[in-house]
Write a protein that holds these residues in place. Structure first.
Motif, PDB file in Angstrom:
ATOM      1  N   ARG A  29       0.949  -1.170  -0.186  1.00 45.65           N
ATOM      2  CA  ARG A  29       0.018  -0.043  -0.131  1.00 45.65           C
ATOM      3  C   ARG A  29       0.799   1.297  -0.127  1.00 45.65           C
ATOM      4  O   ARG A  29       0.463   2.237   0.788  1.00 45.65           O
ATOM      5  CB  ARG A  29      -0.722   0.008   1.130  1.00 45.65           C
ATOM      6  CG  ARG A  29      -2.126  -1.014   1.226  1.00 45.65           C
ATOM      7  CD  ARG A  29      -3.174  -0.707   1.974  1.00 45.65           C
ATOM      8  NE  ARG A  29      -2.939  -0.808   3.278  1.00 45.65           N
ATOM      9  CZ  ARG A  29      -3.170  -1.657   4.150  1.00 45.65           C
ATOM     10  NH1 ARG A  29      -3.460  -2.898   3.695  1.00 45.65           N
ATOM     11  NH2 ARG A  29      -2.726  -1.494   5.383  1.00 45.65           N
ATOM     12  N   TRP A  31       1.051   3.268  -2.012  1.00 45.96           N
ATOM     13  CA  TRP A  31       0.248   4.552  -2.674  1.00 45.96           C
ATOM     14  C   TRP A  31      -0.486   5.333  -1.727  1.00 45.96           C
ATOM     15  O   TRP A  31      -0.982   6.348  -1.938  1.00 45.96           O
ATOM     16  CB  TRP A  31      -0.585   4.086  -3.964  1.00 45.96           C
ATOM     17  CG  TRP A  31      -1.413   2.849  -3.440  1.00 45.96           C
ATOM     18  CD1 TRP A  31      -1.054   1.488  -3.716  1.00 45.96           C
ATOM     19  CD2 TRP A  31      -2.716   2.469  -3.036  1.00 45.96           C
ATOM     20  NE1 TRP A  31      -1.906   0.725  -3.198  1.00 45.96           N
ATOM     21  CE2 TRP A  31      -2.726   1.559  -2.717  1.00 45.96           C
ATOM     22  CE3 TRP A  31      -3.605   3.684  -2.068  1.00 45.96           C
ATOM     23  CZ2 TRP A  31      -4.138   1.104  -1.952  1.00 45.96           C
ATOM     24  CZ3 TRP A  31      -4.632   3.257  -1.624  1.00 45.96           C
ATOM     25  CH2 TRP A  31      -4.917   2.044  -1.473  1.00 45.96           C
ATOM     26  N   VAL A  32      -0.717   4.644  -0.625  1.00 43.49           N
ATOM     27  CA  VAL A  32      -1.563   5.353   0.367  1.00 43.49           C
ATOM     28  C   VAL A  32      -1.216   6.994   0.912  1.00 43.49           C
ATOM     29  O   VAL A  32      -1.972   7.799   1.032  1.00 43.49           O
ATOM     30  CB  VAL A  32      -1.602   4.743   1.784  1.00 43.49           C
ATOM     31  CG1 VAL A  32      -2.343   5.210   2.899  1.00 43.49           C
ATOM     32  CG2 VAL A  32      -2.336   3.247   1.439  1.00 43.49           C
ATOM     33  N   LEU A  35      -2.018   9.183  -1.759  1.00 44.65           N
ATOM     34  CA  LEU A  35      -3.370   9.348  -1.857  1.00 44.65           C
ATOM     35  C   LEU A  35      -3.545  10.579  -0.836  1.00 44.65           C
ATOM     36  O   LEU A  35      -4.708  11.407  -1.134  1.00 44.65           O
ATOM     37  CB  LEU A  35      -4.023   8.303  -1.679  1.00 44.65           C
ATOM     38  CG  LEU A  35      -5.484   8.067  -1.877  1.00 44.65           C
ATOM     39  CD1 LEU A  35      -5.737   8.020  -3.440  1.00 44.65           C
ATOM     40  CD2 LEU A  35      -6.152   6.815  -1.334  1.00 44.65           C
ATOM     41  N   PHE A  36      -3.201  10.404   0.420  1.00 46.16           N
ATOM     42  CA  PHE A  36      -3.351  11.453   1.302  1.00 46.16           C
ATOM     43  C   PHE A  36      -2.727  12.837   1.086  1.00 46.16           C
ATOM     44  O   PHE A  36      -3.286  13.721   1.272  1.00 46.16           O
ATOM     45  CB  PHE A  36      -2.890  11.200   2.719  1.00 46.16           C
ATOM     46  CG  PHE A  36      -3.744  10.262   3.269  1.00 46.16           C
ATOM     47  CD1 PHE A  36      -4.820  10.810   4.277  1.00 46.16           C
ATOM     48  CD2 PHE A  36      -3.792   8.848   3.223  1.00 46.16           C
ATOM     49  CE1 PHE A  36      -5.719  10.089   4.876  1.00 46.16           C
ATOM     50  CE2 PHE A  36      -4.666   8.009   3.783  1.00 46.16           C
ATOM     51  CZ  PHE A  36      -5.729   8.552   4.948  1.00 46.16           C
ATOM     52  N   PRO A  39      -4.838  15.552  -2.130  1.00 47.08           N
ATOM     53  CA  PRO A  39      -5.938  16.746  -2.162  1.00 47.08           C
ATOM     54  C   PRO A  39      -5.235  18.001  -2.053  1.00 47.08           C
ATOM     55  O   PRO A  39      -5.558  19.003  -2.541  1.00 47.08           O
ATOM     56  CB  PRO A  39      -6.960  16.635  -1.074  1.00 47.08           C
ATOM     57  CG  PRO A  39      -6.717  14.914  -0.588  1.00 47.08           C
ATOM     58  CD  PRO A  39      -5.314  14.547  -1.083  1.00 47.08           C
ATOM     59  N   GLY A  65      -9.095  43.436 -16.638  1.00 51.34           N
ATOM     60  CA  GLY A  65      -9.858  42.759 -15.525  1.00 51.34           C
ATOM     61  C   GLY A  65     -11.088  42.196 -15.993  1.00 51.34           C
ATOM     62  O   GLY A  65     -11.599  41.146 -15.555  1.00 51.34           O
ATOM     63  N   PHE A  66     -11.481  42.638 -17.137  1.00 49.14           N
ATOM     64  CA  PHE A  66     -12.690  42.007 -17.746  1.00 49.14           C
ATOM     65  C   PHE A  66     -12.901  41.458 -18.913  1.00 49.14           C
ATOM     66  O   PHE A  66     -13.373  40.321 -19.307  1.00 49.14           O
ATOM     67  CB  PHE A  66     -13.903  43.299 -17.831  1.00 49.14           C
ATOM     68  CG  PHE A  66     -14.056  43.919 -16.602  1.00 49.14           C
ATOM     69  CD1 PHE A  66     -14.889  43.286 -15.591  1.00 49.14           C
ATOM     70  CD2 PHE A  66     -13.833  45.229 -16.701  1.00 49.14           C
ATOM     71  CE1 PHE A  66     -15.198  44.162 -14.577  1.00 49.14           C
ATOM     72  CE2 PHE A  66     -13.957  46.117 -15.404  1.00 49.14           C
ATOM     73  CZ  PHE A  66     -14.773  45.380 -14.295  1.00 49.14           C
ATOM     74  N   THR A  68     -11.604  39.421 -22.392  1.00 53.11           N
ATOM     75  CA  THR A  68     -10.609  38.146 -22.436  1.00 53.11           C
ATOM     76  C   THR A  68      -9.118  38.409 -22.999  1.00 53.11           C
ATOM     77  O   THR A  68      -8.230  37.425 -23.178  1.00 53.11           O
ATOM     78  CB  THR A  68     -11.487  36.915 -23.442  1.00 53.11           C
ATOM     79  OG1 THR A  68     -11.861  37.764 -24.445  1.00 53.11           O
ATOM     80  CG2 THR A  68     -12.573  36.550 -22.590  1.00 53.11           C
ATOM     81  N   PHE A 281      -1.901  46.307  -3.983  1.00 55.21           N
ATOM     82  CA  PHE A 281      -3.390  46.277  -3.650  1.00 55.21           C
ATOM     83  C   PHE A 281      -4.166  47.364  -4.347  1.00 55.21           C
ATOM     84  O   PHE A 281      -5.239  47.079  -4.926  1.00 55.21           O
ATOM     85  CB  PHE A 281      -3.603  45.784  -2.104  1.00 55.21           C
ATOM     86  CG  PHE A 281      -4.934  46.153  -1.520  1.00 55.21           C
ATOM     87  CD1 PHE A 281      -5.804  44.887  -1.742  1.00 55.21           C
ATOM     88  CD2 PHE A 281      -5.747  47.349  -1.372  1.00 55.21           C
ATOM     89  CE1 PHE A 281      -7.143  45.226  -1.400  1.00 55.21           C
ATOM     90  CE2 PHE A 281      -6.987  47.526  -0.971  1.00 55.21           C
ATOM     91  CZ  PHE A 281      -7.762  46.317  -1.051  1.00 55.21           C
ATOM     92  N   ALA A 284      -4.162  47.083  -8.146  1.00 54.56           N
ATOM     93  CA  ALA A 284      -4.702  45.802  -8.447  1.00 54.56           C
ATOM     94  C   ALA A 284      -6.257  46.254  -8.475  1.00 54.56           C
ATOM     95  O   ALA A 284      -7.174  45.612  -9.185  1.00 54.56           O
ATOM     96  CB  ALA A 284      -4.338  44.652  -7.934  1.00 54.56           C
ATOM     97  N   THR A 285      -6.766  46.805  -7.232  1.00 52.84           N
ATOM     98  CA  THR A 285      -8.279  46.703  -7.267  1.00 52.84           C
ATOM     99  C   THR A 285      -8.788  48.181  -7.395  1.00 52.84           C
ATOM    100  O   THR A 285      -9.798  48.314  -7.630  1.00 52.84           O
ATOM    101  CB  THR A 285      -8.539  46.380  -5.810  1.00 52.84           C
ATOM    102  OG1 THR A 285      -7.843  47.102  -4.768  1.00 52.84           O
ATOM    103  CG2 THR A 285      -7.949  45.124  -5.243  1.00 52.84           C
ATOM    104  N   LEU A 294      -3.870  46.208 -12.921  1.00 51.52           N
ATOM    105  CA  LEU A 294      -3.624  44.705 -12.819  1.00 51.52           C
ATOM    106  C   LEU A 294      -2.270  44.261 -13.063  1.00 51.52           C
ATOM    107  O   LEU A 294      -1.492  43.782 -12.230  1.00 51.52           O
ATOM    108  CB  LEU A 294      -4.725  43.868 -13.470  1.00 51.52           C
ATOM    109  CG  LEU A 294      -6.136  43.890 -12.685  1.00 51.52           C
ATOM    110  CD1 LEU A 294      -6.958  43.320 -13.682  1.00 51.52           C
ATOM    111  CD2 LEU A 294      -6.070  43.010 -11.351  1.00 51.52           C
TER     112      LEU A 294
END
Lengths: 323, 484
Positions: A29, A31-32, A35-36, A39, A65-66, A68, A281, A284-285, A294
């Motif tokens: 095992r 691969w366990v 696997l953990f 995520p 920012g809008f 494409t 900040f 960018a905002t 941006l």
């Protein structure tokens, strides 16, 4: 024409056996673990790596920012705030200088305060336990509410003004308060940063102190070493690895953090507390739209990253050499 | 040998994959812990009696109650539910809208800053409303100027080399939004009782900036607090105080030329204006710590009688009244120009917030119904009464219809043709504006260079910005339309 034997390795005698033996050596095992890890790895790839790549690419483009479509500008974003535009370049240099001041003062002060508190609390007893909890409170309560409380402390007619007036020192009270006076605003903000980071340092030093070999300290005491020589020649060198970690982490936070300044002064008055992170900040905002916001913000962010990276490397080398 | 599989064998095999089961269980737990998707199905489930549910976004938290009142009336009429969601502060909202535009998750109806809706329209995020809505019912200075892409606005984009191709591709005459909230900045508000206590006539507004300073001196000399503006916000000193005063000093066309970089900004009149602004500090007319006061706290300071003067807009007046200050105790007037001003004018109403239907809406027909209802006389009056803010819809100055505070604002605008200043370059471009912001904050704290040097540095910066933008050419001149 010379033909290359397909899967030549398979013809080597014993290769199959070797592979088989390797396969056999894999634990059951195996691969366990993967696997953990999956995520977290997936989360990093989706959120971390994607954002990092996106931001890096963006620093060479202009984007509203809008839409494409991005407009390639090459190194123009970097040139703009480094030397291209005099006012922006000056603001960036000032902000970087503030970052350096914070990085130089806040981590060292936090370590000193943290160590002092840890030495005071490194004993058993109820009172000591109570104080440990009390001193650690800023670390767990630090947030928007406490920053606003500090604003109330610093403002004209606030707690600090009242205290100084009660102590018959009204001449020390600045007309615009501590955060409203350019020469005092950054030191006032740094006090808050130290206040919120010192408990973390205290906790780490306290943990370090409790792992020290008591016999070494007792032997030094029996040899006539006072408190100061014991601290200087035994405790401090033994706690040095903790200091290294605290300094590196502290510098990183001091350079990256702009939330405290954003909430307390918004970079003012007149840019006296502006930081590179806050500029990133704001670009960018707040500017956005058809502006270069941006891309410019990303370019500033990557410049700050480069600065932090070099600083961390230098720190690590210096401290490692000493450790 | 044939072997029978027993229960224990199965159990052993299953337990052999214990880590896999554990992982699956953890994943399932994580999935159940994820926030529920607030899609139309979820909304419909919450309101089973409604056929359609729309979502509207705004960034003005204090508008939420107003929109909810309008939504309730709309539901009573049509059965359509409108869920109002407010996201504050402004920068968070902007980021949220950007993200939603890119992920195609915009709500049915979107509130956005007037003038900035064109970026969204250029990105194809908004529904084209041309022919579906009209100027009828809107206050002068709103729909025709802000919602319709005018020739003048398009020409200004063409003149600016940094304008994106997508923005330039928007067709002139098209409409992508309607105005919902109107008003005007550059209002000042004196506390009448404090004026009276200082021996001033509480009904007489200062005619010049010098008179304003003189009045403030008298008020503070009587031991009363001074001027609290939101200096912490770097936009406030230039946008709300200095520029509206200076535009009157030199006249709108000369002002536009100077801010556009065609005429020198480092002239004696501008330096005088900076000196007047500086005097607010040297005479200690600001309340202590003013550099650390933001927009809302400035209004709170005024409403709590801790300052005698506030500056803002029609929205400020609404906020102050909702904070409990008696509107009769407030003297509202325009930011005055300095003595010898070339022009003197009254601010007109203009659109501040636009409302649009997004391309992601699943119910565009119903969203259009909402747009029309919320900007109708009925819907707008309901909003005005509840939110204490000024709708862009033409409404009577009747306290019974719109509430007392809004009626007072409506009276202020009565007779106005609805033009603000008509100036295209209200502040200098790019980093020159950043420099002006910094200079003004320095004047507030009594630091920085002399005003002469500030004006010279500002001119130098503006020249540098223009040289880069227009590649060494002069910026095109904008003809400022006459005030009606």
């Amino acid at each position: 024409m010379k033909s290359w034997p397909a899967r030549a390795t398979s013809t080597v005698p014993g290769a199959r056996a070797l592979r088989r033996s390797r396969r056999r050596r894999l634990p059951p095992r195996w691969w366990v673990g993967y696997l953990f890890m999956a995520p977290a790895l997936l989360l990093f790839l989706v959120l971390g790596a994607y954002c990092v790549t996106f931001s890096f690419a963006l620093s060479f483009f202009q984007w509203d920012g809008f839409s494409t479509s991005w407009r390639w500008v090459g190194l123009d974003n970097f040139a703009y705030f480094l030397y291209g535009d005099p006012a922006t370049a000056q603001l960036f240099r000032d902000s970087l200088l503030h970052n350096i001041e914070i990085a130089a003062i806040v981590p060292i002060s936090s370590c000193l305060v943290g160590l002092a508190l840890a030495l005071l609390l490194n004993r058993s007893g109820r009172v000591s336990r109570l104080f440990r909890t009390l001193y650690y409170l800023p670390a767990i309560t630090a947030g928007v509410a406490t920053l606003y409380t500090w604003q109330l402390i610093y403002q004209p007619g606030g707690v600090l003004s009242a205290l100084l007036t009660a102590l018959r020192l009204p001449t020390l009270v600045p007309y615009d308060g501590w955060l409203g006076t350019p020469s005092l605003a950054l030191p006032a903000v740094m006090v808050v940063m130290i206040w919120s980071s010192a408990p973390g340092a205290m906790l780490m030093y306290l943990a370090g102190l409790q792992t020290l070999d008591k016999e070494v300290l007792d032997a030094a005491a029996m040899d006539g070493a006072g408190a100061w020589p014991r601290l200087r020649h035994i405790i401090w060198p033994l706690l040095f690895p903790i200091t290294v970690i605290l300094m590196i982490l502290g510098m990183d936070v001091a350079i990256q953090d702009y939330g405290t300044v954003y909430l307390m002064t918004n970079g003012g008055p007149a840019g006296a507390t502006s930081l590179v992170g806050l500029l990133v900040f704001q670009h960018a905002t707040q500017m956005g739209g058809t502006d270069t916001g941006l891309g410019l913000g990303s370019a500033m962010g990557w410049t700050l990253f480069l600065f932090t990276f070099v600083l961390a490397m230098v720190n690590l080398r210096l401290f490692r050499a000493r450790a | 040998v044939k072997r029978t599989v027993t229960h224990s064998d199965v159990a052993r095999r299953l337990t052999g994959y214990r880590p896999l089961w554990t992982m699956a269980a953890l994943l399932a737990l994580g999935l159940t812990a994820l926030p529920r998707v607030s899609g139309p199905a979820a909304v419909l489930a919450a309101h089973p009696r409604s056929d359609v549910a729309l979502t509207m976004w705004t960034w003005k938290v204090f508008h939420k109650s107003g929109w909810e009142a309008v939504a309730a009336a709309f539901k009573a009429k049509t059965g359509i539910t409108v869920n109002i969601q407010a996201f504050s502060p402004d920068d968070l909202y902007r980021t949220k809208v950007r993200a939603a535009t890119n992920t195609r998750q915009l709500p049915d109806i979107l509130s956005y800053w007037s003038g900035a809706q064109w970026d969204l329209a250029a990105a194809g995020a908004l529904m084209d409303l041309t022919g579906k809505v009209s100027a009828e019912g809107f206050a002068p200075g709103t729909y025709a100027q802000s919602s319709v892409l005018t020739k003048d606005a398009h020409a200004a984009w063409v003149a600016n080399p940094t304008t994106s191709k997508k923005l330039l591709a928007l067709p002139v005459g098209h409409v992508f939004s309607v105005p919902t909230l109107a008003g005007s900045p550059n209002f000042m508000m004196f506390n009448k009782s404090m004026m009276k206590k200082a021996g001033l006539n509480p009904d007489k507004a200062p005619a010049t900036f010098e008179e304003l300073i003189a009045d403030l001196k008298k008020i503070t000399a009587a031991g009363q607090p001074g001027f609290a503006a939101a200096v912490k916000n770097p936009d406030v000193p230039p946008y709300w105080i200095l520029c509206p005063a200076y535009v009157q000093a030199v006249g709108r066309q000369a002002y536009d030329d100077q801010m556009n970089g065609l005429k020198p900004l480092n002239n004696p009149t501008f330096v005088h204006m900076l000196d007047l602004f500086k005097e607010l500090r040297t005479s200690r007319l600001w309340v202590p710590g003013v550099t650390n006061i933001d927009i809302d706290p400035a209004d709170v300071t005024f409403a709590q009688q801790r300052s005698s003067l506030d500056v803002g807009g029609t929205y400020t007046f609404g906020a102050i009244v909702s904070l409990g200050m008696d509107p009769k105790n407030i003297l509202v007037f325009n930011v005055p120009g300095p003595a010898g001003s070339v022009e003197k004018f009254r601010n007109g109403m203009f659109s501040l917030i636009e409302e649009a239907i997004t391309r992601d809406s699943r119910h565009p027909a119903e969203a259009l119904q909402w747009l029309k209802f919320s900007t109708s006389a009925e819907g707008a009056a309901l909003f005005a009464k509840t939110a204490n803010d000024l709708p862009a819809t033409r409404l009577p100055a009747d306290p019974k219809v719109v509430g007392a505070p809004i009626a007072q604002i409506e009276r202020f605008f009565a007779g106005s043709a609805g033009t603000f200043t008509g100036v295209t370059h209200f502040v200098p471009a790019g980093a020159a504006y950043t420099l002006l912001q910094k200079d003004l904050q320095q004047l507030v704290v009594g630091e920085g260079d002399s005003t002469d040097m500030m004006a010279t540095a500002l001119q130098k910066e503006l020249d540098a910005v223009n040289a880069k933008t227009y590649k060494g050419q002069k910026p095109p001149r904008v003809i400022v339309p006459p005030l009606k």
